[in-house]
Design a protein around this motif. Structure first.
Motif, PDB file in Angstrom:
ATOM      1  N   LYS A   4       0.847  -1.204   0.000  1.00 36.10           N
ATOM      2  CA  LYS A   4       0.000   0.000   0.000  1.00 36.10           C
ATOM      3  C   LYS A   4       0.878   1.247   0.000  1.00 36.10           C
ATOM      4  O   LYS A   4       0.610   2.199  -0.739  1.00 36.10           O
ATOM      5  CB  LYS A   4      -0.939   0.019   1.217  1.00 36.10           C
ATOM      6  CG  LYS A   4      -2.149  -0.836   1.052  1.00 36.10           C
ATOM      7  CD  LYS A   4      -3.281  -0.599   2.042  1.00 36.10           C
ATOM      8  CE  LYS A   4      -2.955  -0.241   3.434  1.00 36.10           C
ATOM      9  NZ  LYS A   4      -4.105  -0.271   4.354  1.00 36.10           N
ATOM     10  N   LEU A   5       1.919   1.235   0.819  1.00 35.43           N
ATOM     11  CA  LEU A   5       2.856   2.360   0.881  1.00 35.43           C
ATOM     12  C   LEU A   5       3.545   2.563  -0.467  1.00 35.43           C
ATOM     13  O   LEU A   5       3.647   3.697  -0.963  1.00 35.43           O
ATOM     14  CB  LEU A   5       3.897   2.120   1.985  1.00 35.43           C
ATOM     15  CG  LEU A   5       5.032   3.131   2.079  1.00 35.43           C
ATOM     16  CD1 LEU A   5       4.521   4.456   2.620  1.00 35.43           C
ATOM     17  CD2 LEU A   5       6.148   2.588   2.940  1.00 35.43           C
ATOM     18  N   ILE A   6       4.011   1.495  -1.056  1.00 36.38           N
ATOM     19  CA  ILE A   6       4.709   1.569  -2.350  1.00 36.38           C
ATOM     20  C   ILE A   6       3.759   2.069  -3.438  1.00 36.38           C
ATOM     21  O   ILE A   6       4.112   2.940  -4.238  1.00 36.38           O
ATOM     22  CB  ILE A   6       5.321   0.199  -2.702  1.00 36.38           C
ATOM     23  CG1 ILE A   6       6.474  -0.107  -1.730  1.00 36.38           C
ATOM     24  CG2 ILE A   6       5.785   0.152  -4.155  1.00 36.38           C
ATOM     25  CD1 ILE A   6       6.889  -1.556  -1.688  1.00 36.38           C
ATOM     26  N   HIS A   7       2.553   1.542  -3.452  1.00 37.14           N
ATOM     27  CA  HIS A   7       1.575   1.975  -4.458  1.00 37.14           C
ATOM     28  C   HIS A   7       1.251   3.461  -4.289  1.00 37.14           C
ATOM     29  O   HIS A   7       1.154   4.198  -5.281  1.00 37.14           O
ATOM     30  CB  HIS A   7       0.308   1.128  -4.359  1.00 37.14           C
ATOM     31  CG  HIS A   7      -0.629   1.342  -5.498  1.00 37.14           C
ATOM     32  ND1 HIS A   7      -0.349   0.933  -6.775  1.00 37.14           N
ATOM     33  CD2 HIS A   7      -1.841   1.938  -5.563  1.00 37.14           C
ATOM     34  CE1 HIS A   7      -1.344   1.269  -7.580  1.00 37.14           C
ATOM     35  NE2 HIS A   7      -2.262   1.882  -6.861  1.00 37.14           N
ATOM     36  N   SER A  46       1.742   6.335  -7.018  1.00 38.97           N
ATOM     37  CA  SER A  46       0.550   7.063  -7.442  1.00 38.97           C
ATOM     38  C   SER A  46       0.693   8.568  -7.250  1.00 38.97           C
ATOM     39  O   SER A  46       0.133   9.344  -8.011  1.00 38.97           O
ATOM     40  CB  SER A  46      -0.672   6.576  -6.656  1.00 38.97           C
ATOM     41  OG  SER A  46      -0.933   5.230  -6.969  1.00 38.97           O
ATOM     42  N   SER A  47       1.455   8.957  -6.244  1.00 37.73           N
ATOM     43  CA  SER A  47       1.569  10.384  -5.928  1.00 37.73           C
ATOM     44  C   SER A  47       2.802  11.052  -6.532  1.00 37.73           C
ATOM     45  O   SER A  47       2.942  12.268  -6.426  1.00 37.73           O
ATOM     46  CB  SER A  47       1.565  10.582  -4.415  1.00 37.73           C
ATOM     47  OG  SER A  47       2.734  10.008  -3.857  1.00 37.73           O
ATOM     48  N   SER A  48       3.690  10.309  -7.163  1.00 37.18           N
ATOM     49  CA  SER A  48       4.928  10.898  -7.671  1.00 37.18           C
ATOM     50  C   SER A  48       5.137  10.593  -9.155  1.00 37.18           C
ATOM     51  O   SER A  48       5.580   9.508  -9.518  1.00 37.18           O
ATOM     52  CB  SER A  48       6.128  10.390  -6.872  1.00 37.18           C
ATOM     53  OG  SER A  48       7.328  10.868  -7.437  1.00 37.18           O
ATOM     54  N   GLU A  66       4.611   0.102 -10.195  1.00 37.01           N
ATOM     55  CA  GLU A  66       3.316   0.652  -9.770  1.00 37.01           C
ATOM     56  C   GLU A  66       2.200  -0.346 -10.045  1.00 37.01           C
ATOM     57  O   GLU A  66       1.342  -0.595  -9.194  1.00 37.01           O
ATOM     58  CB  GLU A  66       3.018   1.973 -10.477  1.00 37.01           C
ATOM     59  CG  GLU A  66       1.674   2.552 -10.052  1.00 37.01           C
ATOM     60  CD  GLU A  66       1.318   3.845 -10.745  1.00 37.01           C
ATOM     61  OE1 GLU A  66       0.435   4.540 -10.227  1.00 37.01           O
ATOM     62  OE2 GLU A  66       1.898   4.167 -11.802  1.00 37.01           O
ATOM     63  N   SER A  67       2.226  -0.938 -11.223  1.00 37.93           N
ATOM     64  CA  SER A  67       1.203  -1.908 -11.606  1.00 37.93           C
ATOM     65  C   SER A  67       1.256  -3.163 -10.724  1.00 37.93           C
ATOM     66  O   SER A  67       0.224  -3.697 -10.325  1.00 37.93           O
ATOM     67  CB  SER A  67       1.387  -2.272 -13.074  1.00 37.93           C
ATOM     68  OG  SER A  67       0.435  -3.200 -13.482  1.00 37.93           O
TER      69      SER A  67
END
Length: 181
Positions: free
Chosen positions: A34-37, A41-43, A93-94
């Protein structure tokens, strides 16, 4: 992203899930992914960097270490480094998103988007939970979204289904009814 990328990402995610189960760190792996995603997602910069053929794998690994060392389980960090070494950094990300989906499927968790006009109180949350449980047999995980445009009530999105109990939709139906007759 193409369906081929999605299939490959899902396979990598499933392999990580199996490894996490084997190492008895499934819950930690879920939180870490979740942290990695969220980071991806935000960068936009991180996404571009991982996609870039100009940036060498060693540099990409060092960036991931800098971002996540001490914040994620060493097994997860090692997994990320292997993905980069295999020249699949573009999929990170995927893969993280696919992991979250595979995790929920495996544990029978249904992600439910709950949209309300203002932050939920316990009464409205309970009503929404009753409706959601009537639409699925799975455990419910609410993702709460505030959208003042719905005026009041709530909208539940469960998979492909939607239950709209918003004031906005009721007013819209009333308007259509009054225009007909």
């Amino acid at each position: 992203m193409s369906s081929q990328y999605l299939r490959v990402s899902r396979r990598y995610a499933k392999a990580l899930l199996d490894l996490a189960v084997e190492q008895q760190i499934l819950e930690r792996a879920y939180e870490d992914m979740k942290l990695i995603h969220a980071a991806f997602s935000s960068s936009q910069e991180l996404k571009i960097l991982m996609k870039s053929p100009i940036v060498r794998e060693g540099k990409k690994q060092r960036i991931l270490i800098q971002l996540f060392e001490g914040r994620v389980h060493p097994l997860i960090l090692g997994y990320l480094k292997v993905i980069v070494r295999k020249q699949r950094a573009v999929l990170l990300e995927s893969i993280s998103g696919a992991f979250l989906m595979v995790y929920k499927e495996t544990l029978g968790i249904e992600a439910v988007k709950l949209t309300t006009a203002k932050p939920l109180d316990s009464s409205l949350r309970e009503k929404a939970l009753i409706v959601a449980k009537g639409l699925t047999e799975k455990s419910i995980e609410f993702n709460e979204v505030v959208d003042p445009r719905i005026i009041g009530g709530f909208i539940l999105n469960i998979g492909e289904r939607q239950y709209d109990a918003s004031v906005k939709s009721k007013l819209s139906r009333l308007r259509r009814h009054l225009n007909i007759g």
